[in-house]
Design a protein around this motif. Sequence first.
Motif, mmCIF file in Angstrom:
data_model
loop_
_atom_site.group_PDB
_atom_site.id
_atom_site.type_symbol
_atom_site.label_atom_id
_atom_site.label_comp_id
_atom_site.label_asym_id
_atom_site.label_seq_id
_atom_site.Cartn_x
_atom_site.Cartn_y
_atom_site.Cartn_z
ATOM 1 N N TRP A 137 1.126 -7.330 -21.037
ATOM 2 C CA TRP A 137 2.159 -6.522 -22.342
ATOM 3 C C TRP A 137 3.198 -5.879 -21.783
ATOM 4 N N ARG A 138 2.845 -4.812 -20.861
ATOM 5 C CA ARG A 138 3.846 -4.007 -20.414
ATOM 6 C C ARG A 138 4.886 -4.471 -19.247
ATOM 7 N N ILE A 139 4.442 -5.685 -18.946
ATOM 8 C CA ILE A 139 5.238 -6.361 -17.938
ATOM 9 C C ILE A 139 6.316 -7.181 -18.691
ATOM 10 N N ALA A 168 8.956 0.922 -12.791
ATOM 11 C CA ALA A 168 7.670 1.167 -11.957
ATOM 12 C C ALA A 168 6.604 1.075 -12.721
ATOM 13 N N PHE A 169 5.563 0.564 -12.170
ATOM 14 C CA PHE A 169 4.358 0.526 -13.078
ATOM 15 C C PHE A 169 3.093 1.196 -12.248
ATOM 16 N N GLY A 170 3.046 2.203 -12.892
ATOM 17 C CA GLY A 170 1.754 3.109 -12.422
ATOM 18 C C GLY A 170 0.668 2.870 -13.180
ATOM 19 N N VAL A 171 -0.348 4.033 -13.237
ATOM 20 C CA VAL A 171 -1.464 3.965 -13.863
ATOM 21 C C VAL A 171 -1.413 3.604 -15.288
ATOM 22 N N PRO A 172 -1.857 2.702 -16.126
ATOM 23 C CA PRO A 172 -1.541 2.383 -17.638
ATOM 24 C C PRO A 172 -1.582 3.667 -18.178
ATOM 25 N N THR A 173 -0.823 3.758 -19.263
ATOM 26 C CA THR A 173 -1.083 4.502 -20.223
ATOM 27 C C THR A 173 -2.113 4.158 -21.389
ATOM 28 N N ASP A 203 8.547 -2.194 -9.065
ATOM 29 C CA ASP A 203 7.992 -1.353 -7.994
ATOM 30 C C ASP A 203 6.567 -1.162 -8.368
ATOM 31 N N ARG A 204 5.576 -2.034 -7.880
ATOM 32 C CA ARG A 204 4.300 -2.519 -8.395
ATOM 33 C C ARG A 204 4.354 -3.478 -9.703
ATOM 34 N N SER A 205 3.570 -4.081 -9.980
ATOM 35 C CA SER A 205 3.712 -5.240 -10.907
ATOM 36 C C SER A 205 2.249 -5.506 -11.704
ATOM 37 N N MET A 235 0.724 -1.084 -0.144
ATOM 38 C CA MET A 235 -0.112 0.065 -0.218
ATOM 39 C C MET A 235 0.700 1.378 0.066
ATOM 40 N N ASP A 236 0.334 2.525 -0.033
ATOM 41 C CA ASP A 236 1.001 3.648 -0.210
ATOM 42 C C ASP A 236 1.786 3.793 1.051
ATOM 43 N N THR A 237 2.871 4.238 0.918
ATOM 44 C CA THR A 237 3.808 4.423 1.937
ATOM 45 C C THR A 237 4.538 3.230 2.792
ATOM 46 N N GLY A 257 6.890 1.664 1.882
ATOM 47 C CA GLY A 257 8.315 1.748 1.618
ATOM 48 C C GLY A 257 9.032 0.974 0.766
ATOM 49 N N LYS A 258 8.380 0.882 -0.328
ATOM 50 C CA LYS A 258 8.817 0.197 -1.632
ATOM 51 C C LYS A 258 9.909 1.095 -2.150
ATOM 52 N N GLY A 259 9.738 2.622 -1.913
ATOM 53 C CA GLY A 259 10.907 3.460 -2.412
ATOM 54 C C GLY A 259 12.101 3.207 -1.761
ATOM 55 N N TYR A 299 0.522 -7.501 -10.532
ATOM 56 C CA TYR A 299 -0.285 -7.730 -9.313
ATOM 57 C C TYR A 299 -1.404 -6.602 -9.096
ATOM 58 N N GLU A 300 -0.899 -5.202 -9.559
ATOM 59 C CA GLU A 300 -1.928 -4.319 -9.461
ATOM 60 C C GLU A 300 -3.065 -4.510 -10.426
ATOM 61 N N ASP A 301 -3.061 -5.441 -11.206
ATOM 62 C CA ASP A 301 -4.253 -6.008 -11.885
ATOM 63 C C ASP A 301 -5.344 -6.856 -11.316
ATOM 64 N N VAL A 302 -4.814 -7.159 -10.015
ATOM 65 C CA VAL A 302 -5.748 -8.143 -9.399
ATOM 66 C C VAL A 302 -5.893 -7.180 -7.753
ATOM 67 N N LEU A 303 -5.281 -6.051 -7.708
ATOM 68 C CA LEU A 303 -5.529 -5.412 -6.565
ATOM 69 C C LEU A 303 -6.225 -4.034 -6.732
ATOM 70 N N VAL A 304 -5.393 -3.033 -7.394
ATOM 71 C CA VAL A 304 -6.297 -1.776 -7.458
ATOM 72 C C VAL A 304 -7.442 -2.164 -8.608
ATOM 73 N N VAL A 305 -7.210 -2.835 -9.386
ATOM 74 C CA VAL A 305 -8.233 -3.124 -10.392
ATOM 75 C C VAL A 305 -9.312 -3.756 -9.901
ATOM 76 N N ARG A 306 -9.260 -4.764 -8.962
ATOM 77 C CA ARG A 306 -10.399 -5.345 -8.252
ATOM 78 C C ARG A 306 -11.114 -4.381 -7.329
HETATM 79 P P1 ADP Z 1 3.740 5.138 -5.850
HETATM 80 O O1 ADP Z 1 2.411 5.061 -5.579
HETATM 81 O O2 ADP Z 1 4.165 3.707 -6.103
HETATM 82 O O3 ADP Z 1 4.670 5.828 -5.355
HETATM 83 P P2 ADP Z 1 2.604 6.275 -8.563
HETATM 84 O O4 ADP Z 1 2.348 7.542 -7.564
HETATM 85 O O5 ADP Z 1 3.208 6.376 -9.745
HETATM 86 O O6 ADP Z 1 3.615 5.374 -7.587
HETATM 87 O O7 ADP Z 1 1.272 5.595 -8.216
HETATM 88 C C1 ADP Z 1 1.193 4.385 -8.998
HETATM 89 C C2 ADP Z 1 -0.428 4.245 -8.937
HETATM 90 O O8 ADP Z 1 -0.711 3.554 -9.838
HETATM 91 C C3 ADP Z 1 -1.019 3.470 -7.885
HETATM 92 O O9 ADP Z 1 -1.997 4.005 -7.222
HETATM 93 C C4 ADP Z 1 -1.479 2.368 -8.559
HETATM 94 O O10 ADP Z 1 -2.525 1.609 -7.940
HETATM 95 C C5 ADP Z 1 -1.597 2.719 -9.786
HETATM 96 N N1 ADP Z 1 -1.848 1.463 -10.648
HETATM 97 C C6 ADP Z 1 -0.625 0.732 -10.942
HETATM 98 N N2 ADP Z 1 -1.091 -0.366 -11.905
HETATM 99 C C7 ADP Z 1 -2.350 0.024 -12.325
HETATM 100 C C8 ADP Z 1 -3.118 -0.721 -12.977
HETATM 101 N N3 ADP Z 1 -2.930 -1.753 -13.892
HETATM 102 N N4 ADP Z 1 -4.424 -0.247 -13.231
HETATM 103 C C9 ADP Z 1 -4.977 0.839 -12.519
HETATM 104 N N5 ADP Z 1 -3.921 1.519 -11.639
HETATM 105 C C10 ADP Z 1 -2.758 1.202 -11.642
#
Ligand code: ADP
Length: 297
Positions: free
Chosen positions: A131-133, A116-121, A147-149, A91-93, A95-97, A151-158
């Motif tokens: 694909w991006r993985i 690092a994998f954030g919100v998909p473009t 740094d995220r992976s 979760m945020d904070t 300590g991944k960074g 697994y976001e596709d079964v965590l935040v997405v869910r």
């Molecule tokens: P972090 O929070 O790890 O420091 P960011 O500020 O770039 O990095 O946030 C990344 C955000 O992208 C997180 O809120 C995360 O839940 C979201 N995210 C990652 N992968 C996906 C995804 N497949 N679909 C939607 N959101 C995603």
Amino acid sequence: MAKSPWSTPITEALRADGIELGGIGLGDIELGDIELGAFDTSATPGFRGDKKSGERLLAERGPVLSDLQEKLFANGRSGDPRNVLLVLQGMDTAGKGGIVRHVIGSVDPQGVDHAAFGVPTAEERRHHYLWRIRKRLPRGGQLGVFDRSHYEDVLVVRVHELVPPDVWGRRYDEINRFERKLTEAGTTLVKVAMFVSLDEQKKRLAERLNRPDKYWKFDPDDIAERGHWPAYREAYQDVLDRTSTEYAPWYAVPADRKWYSRLAVTELLIDALRRLELDWPAAQFDVEEQKRRLAAS
Ligand code: ADP
């Protein structure tokens, strides 16, 4: 002989199989029929010492990790396809960074492949979630860090219902198949889920708001995410239950104490690299002959 600082090997102390997150990080709040407090985010599993000895040990273990990583890199240069991929979720904070900076920071950057994998473009959204993985998988000899992976596709997405349940529901088996193929092709996966308590998260977010040098880390959406804590707990529980496999186990790392989570991940990486039983690659030339040539030059 000096007593080991560990009472239990790190891989056993943190192995997530069968773990109950329970009311993780929620303190004494009652939440339906959920069993509370099963996972202690402030614990230091397997470690005998305190913060001071943990920090001292971390300083000693960084160079050990660095030597092993150099061997991995050297073998990669000689054509060995093997690599190690650290998958960081939390979760945020959580300590991944800090892991990237303080653990991965102790090794030679040319052997590290950080993604690092954030919100998909928009482009990423047009493709399958893996694909991006796939594009960022480490090559032979590399220490990859996600740094995220996927697994976001079964965590935040869910949690945010970004796709219907039957879609994310199919992903666990798919992820297992994907990871099995990866390991068969020479990747050692080290999957780390970091857990902080809701209270500790509040403190860390407050610090970000109190320090101009930390504003950049603050995201107003992180506060709303706190309201989804129980849903994340459930989603993480499913990840641990359904995707911790023999070939790619999950480790659940209590992360309220940063010194412990950093030490634990260092040890997990050392363990993974040791198990590769790497030697320095043999010379591809006649050493004595080259010495003679050099002397005469
Ligand atoms: P972090 O929070 O790890 O420091 P960011 O500020 O770039 O990095 O946030 C990344 C955000 O992208 C997180 O809120 C995360 O839940 C979201 N995210 C990652 N992968 C996906 C995804 N497949 N679909 C939607 N959101 C995603």
